[in-house]
Design a protein around this motif. Structure first.
Motif, PDB file in Angstrom:
ATOM      1  N   MET A 190      48.042   3.298   0.540  1.00 15.49           N
ATOM      2  CA  MET A 190      47.896   2.995   1.963  1.00 15.49           C
ATOM      3  C   MET A 190      47.609   1.519   2.199  1.00 15.49           C
ATOM      4  SD  MET A 190      48.557   5.250   4.225  1.00 15.49           S
ATOM      5  CE  MET A 190      49.981   5.639   3.229  1.00 15.49           C
ATOM      6  N   GLY A 191      46.901   0.895   1.278  1.00 19.04           N
ATOM      7  CA  GLY A 191      46.654  -0.534   1.425  1.00 19.04           C
ATOM      8  C   GLY A 191      47.937  -1.339   1.422  1.00 19.04           C
ATOM      9  N   ALA A 192      48.864  -0.953   0.558  1.00 14.44           N
ATOM     10  CA  ALA A 192      50.160  -1.640   0.519  1.00 14.44           C
ATOM     11  C   ALA A 192      50.950  -1.394   1.790  1.00 14.44           C
ATOM     12  CB  ALA A 192      50.953  -1.166  -0.699  1.00 14.44           C
ATOM     13  N   ALA A 193      50.921  -0.154   2.296  1.00 12.30           N
ATOM     14  CA  ALA A 193      51.640   0.164   3.533  1.00 12.30           C
ATOM     15  C   ALA A 193      51.054  -0.600   4.713  1.00 12.30           C
ATOM     16  CB  ALA A 193      51.596   1.669   3.790  1.00 12.30           C
ATOM     17  N   HIS A 194      49.737  -0.649   4.803  1.00  8.44           N
ATOM     18  CA  HIS A 194      49.100  -1.387   5.893  1.00  8.44           C
ATOM     19  C   HIS A 194      49.359  -2.883   5.776  1.00  8.44           C
ATOM     20  CE1 HIS A 194      46.071   1.661   7.710  1.00  8.44           C
ATOM     21  NE2 HIS A 194      47.053   2.315   7.120  1.00  8.44           N
ATOM     22  N   SER A 195      49.325  -3.400   4.551  1.00  3.57           N
ATOM     23  CA  SER A 195      49.575  -4.833   4.363  1.00  3.57           C
ATOM     24  C   SER A 195      50.965  -5.217   4.831  1.00  3.57           C
ATOM     25  CB  SER A 195      49.391  -5.208   2.887  1.00  3.57           C
ATOM     26  OG  SER A 195      48.071  -5.010   2.455  1.00  3.57           O
ATOM     27  N   GLN A 196      51.955  -4.405   4.483  1.00  7.40           N
ATOM     28  CA  GLN A 196      53.322  -4.677   4.925  1.00  7.40           C
ATOM     29  C   GLN A 196      53.383  -4.735   6.449  1.00  7.40           C
ATOM     30  OE1 GLN A 196      55.724  -2.724   6.586  1.00  7.40           O
ATOM     31  NE2 GLN A 196      57.455  -4.067   6.199  1.00  7.40           N
TER      32      GLN A 196
ATOM     33  N   ILE B 225      40.307   0.329   7.143  1.00  9.24           N
ATOM     34  CA  ILE B 225      39.750   1.141   6.065  1.00  9.24           C
ATOM     35  C   ILE B 225      40.845   1.996   5.441  1.00  9.24           C
ATOM     36  CG2 ILE B 225      38.020   2.876   5.447  1.00  9.24           C
ATOM     37  CD1 ILE B 225      36.459   1.989   7.975  1.00  9.24           C
ATOM     38  N   CYS B 226      41.178   1.701   4.176  1.00  7.36           N
ATOM     39  CA  CYS B 226      42.238   2.409   3.447  1.00  7.36           C
ATOM     40  C   CYS B 226      41.710   3.008   2.146  1.00  7.36           C
ATOM     41  CB  CYS B 226      43.393   1.454   3.141  1.00  7.36           C
ATOM     42  SG  CYS B 226      44.262   0.850   4.589  1.00  7.36           S
ATOM     43  N   THR B 227      40.460   3.400   2.148  1.00  4.80           N
ATOM     44  CA  THR B 227      39.805   3.927   0.953  1.00  4.80           C
ATOM     45  C   THR B 227      39.852   5.458   0.950  1.00  4.80           C
ATOM     46  OG1 THR B 227      37.706   3.956   2.147  1.00  4.80           O
ATOM     47  CG2 THR B 227      38.215   1.975   0.869  1.00  4.80           C
TER      48      THR B 227
ATOM     49  N   ASP C 257      35.596   9.629   1.065  1.00  2.00           N
ATOM     50  CA  ASP C 257      34.152   9.670   0.861  1.00  2.00           C
ATOM     51  C   ASP C 257      33.443   8.401   1.294  1.00  2.00           C
ATOM     52  OD1 ASP C 257      35.366   8.303  -1.261  1.00  2.00           O
ATOM     53  OD2 ASP C 257      33.752   8.807  -2.652  1.00  2.00           O
ATOM     54  N   SER C 258      34.205   7.325   1.543  1.00  2.00           N
ATOM     55  CA  SER C 258      33.573   6.069   1.979  1.00  2.00           C
ATOM     56  C   SER C 258      33.883   5.712   3.429  1.00  2.00           C
ATOM     57  CB  SER C 258      34.001   4.920   1.061  1.00  2.00           C
ATOM     58  OG  SER C 258      35.407   4.764   1.078  1.00  2.00           O
ATOM     59  N   HIS C 259      34.725   6.490   4.102  1.00  2.00           N
ATOM     60  CA  HIS C 259      35.101   6.151   5.478  1.00  2.00           C
ATOM     61  C   HIS C 259      33.895   6.029   6.400  1.00  2.00           C
ATOM     62  CE1 HIS C 259      39.565   7.696   5.348  1.00  2.00           C
ATOM     63  NE2 HIS C 259      39.301   6.772   4.426  1.00  2.00           N
TER      64      HIS C 259
END
Length: 403
Positions: free
Chosen positions: A18-24, A82-84, A87-89
């Protein structure tokens, strides 16, 4: 200074799938849409120093850190993404909102209803001070899905009577696939239900304008034990294959439930990561008194529409190619017939989020909306535990928090 000179400095926690998708999407959104603020990809956070440093350079972030608290508390950050794992959201989102940061949080909002309530309440408090929060259900932003909603809202289907939704994958069919975090309740909250079932719950409620009021459900875990992973990234993982230790799978592999929507429609839902041959198959069909509309993610530029008001001799399913400039989101892309893909849904998500934050309006879906999805997931879980007994979705304080 014009509004176009304003910058929104983004800090993102997480850098895998998800971090890669959001970064794009963050890289692209200002190059495609004319927005009242410019995105600046300021800081990315991850636990592993070398991996997050590599991700920063590869994905286009200015700097990196291994301390999410530093990111949240920084005066140089306006937006926390937040892309974790789930449990950390809760902890990250509440801290970010308290620090006056706008928050975009991936779905599902949290691992439990209790956490989701805390997050929705924190968002409601922050909203009073002009701080915005949104949950990232990206499939709402597929142009064909948005058009599907418009057809329903415009009355083209008449009274909605049936909803059928399925989201099917097969990436854990192999019993030797390792025990990654998505298969552990303490990290993920639930399995197929929260991971992909949450998407079809949100999507169908968004399209129909109706909310699920009660459910009868089944869940199943087909593979109870799996090898412990020696490495993983996104949806990929590996084990050494030499009889190493195993651990218990503590989430569902599949969930199926019938539901009633509060407008009277009957609905069926299926979410499975054991549907052999199905890689990312999301399909939704809505039947109404005047017509039917069907969306298939594997043909995401298309809708199938049946208009029962046409003369009988002319009735039949019509394929609508959703690539015209007047279709939702499409005016910024290519000439008609030139299709777009999965990644564009995230660009559209960032467009809507940036526009809402920059103009001081509430983005959707809100944390209260995402709490309501969490309440549906909770009702499904409780129903399955009680032998598929009919279980009402708790009304809670969703309407109050959304107001």
């Amino acid at each position: 200074m014009s509004t176009h000179d304003r910058h929104l400095r983004v800090g993102m926690v997480g850098y895998a799938f998800m971090g890669a998708a959001h970064s794009q999407a963050w890289r692209t959104v200002n190059r495609v849409y004319d927005l009242p603020a410019q995105v600046r990809m300021s800081l990315i956070c991850g636990r592993d120093e070398s991996k997050v440093a590599d991700a920063a350079g590869r994905l286009g972030w200015e700097a990196h850190t291994t301390d999410w608290r530093r990111l949240v508390e920084s005066d140089e950050i306006d937006v926390v993404d937040i892309c974790t794992p789930g449990d950390s959201h809760c902890e990250i989102a509440i801290a970010a909102l308290a620090a006056g940061k706008h928050v975009l949080c991936e779905k599902p909002l949290a691992n439990t209803v209790e956490e989701a309530r805390l997050m929705a309440a924190a968002a409601a408090r922050a909203r009073a001070g002009g701080v915005r929060a949104m949950c990232g259900f990206n499939y709402r932003r597929v142009p064909a899905v948005t058009m599907m909603r418009q057809l329903v809202a415009d009355g083209r289907l008449g009274v909605v009577r049936h909803v059928r939704a399925a989201y099917l994958q097969d990436w854990i069919v192999d019993p030797q696939f390792p025990l990654v975090w998505r298969l552990q309740r303490d990290r993920a909250g639930s399995g197929a239900l929260g991971d992909i079932g949450a998407h079809i719950v949100d999507l169908t409620q968004y399209v129909t304008g109706q909310r699920i009021s009660g459910v009868s459900a089944l869940t199943e875990t087909f593979v109870k034990e799996r090898p412990l992973p020696t490495g993983s990234s996104g949806l990929a993982a590996h084990a050494d294959g030499n009889g190493q230790a195993t651990g218990p799978v503590t989430v569902d592999d599949a969930a199926a439930f019938v539901a009633r929507l509060d407008g009277g429609a009957l609905a069926t839902y299926e979410a499975s990561r054991f549907a052999t041959g199905r890689k990312n198959a999301l399909r939704v069909e809505i039947n109404g008194s005047l017509g039917t509309v069907l969306f298939d993610l594997e043909r995401l530029n298309e809708l199938e529409f049946y208009d029962a008001t046409r003369p009988a001799a002319e009735q039949g399913f019509t394929r609508i190619l959703v690539t015209e400039g007047e279709h939702p989101y499409m005016s910024a892309w290519w000439p008609p017939g030139h299709i777009i893909g999965y990644e564009h849904s995230f660009t559209h998500q960032m467009r809507d989020f940036v526009e809402a934050v920059a103009t001081g309006v509430d983005p959707a879906p809100s944390f209260a909306d995402a709490l309501q999805v969490q309440l549906v997931l909770d009702a499904v879980t409780r129903s399955a535990e009680l032998g598929s007994s009919w279980t009402e979705v708790a009304p809670d304080v969703v309407a109050e928090l959304a107001a």
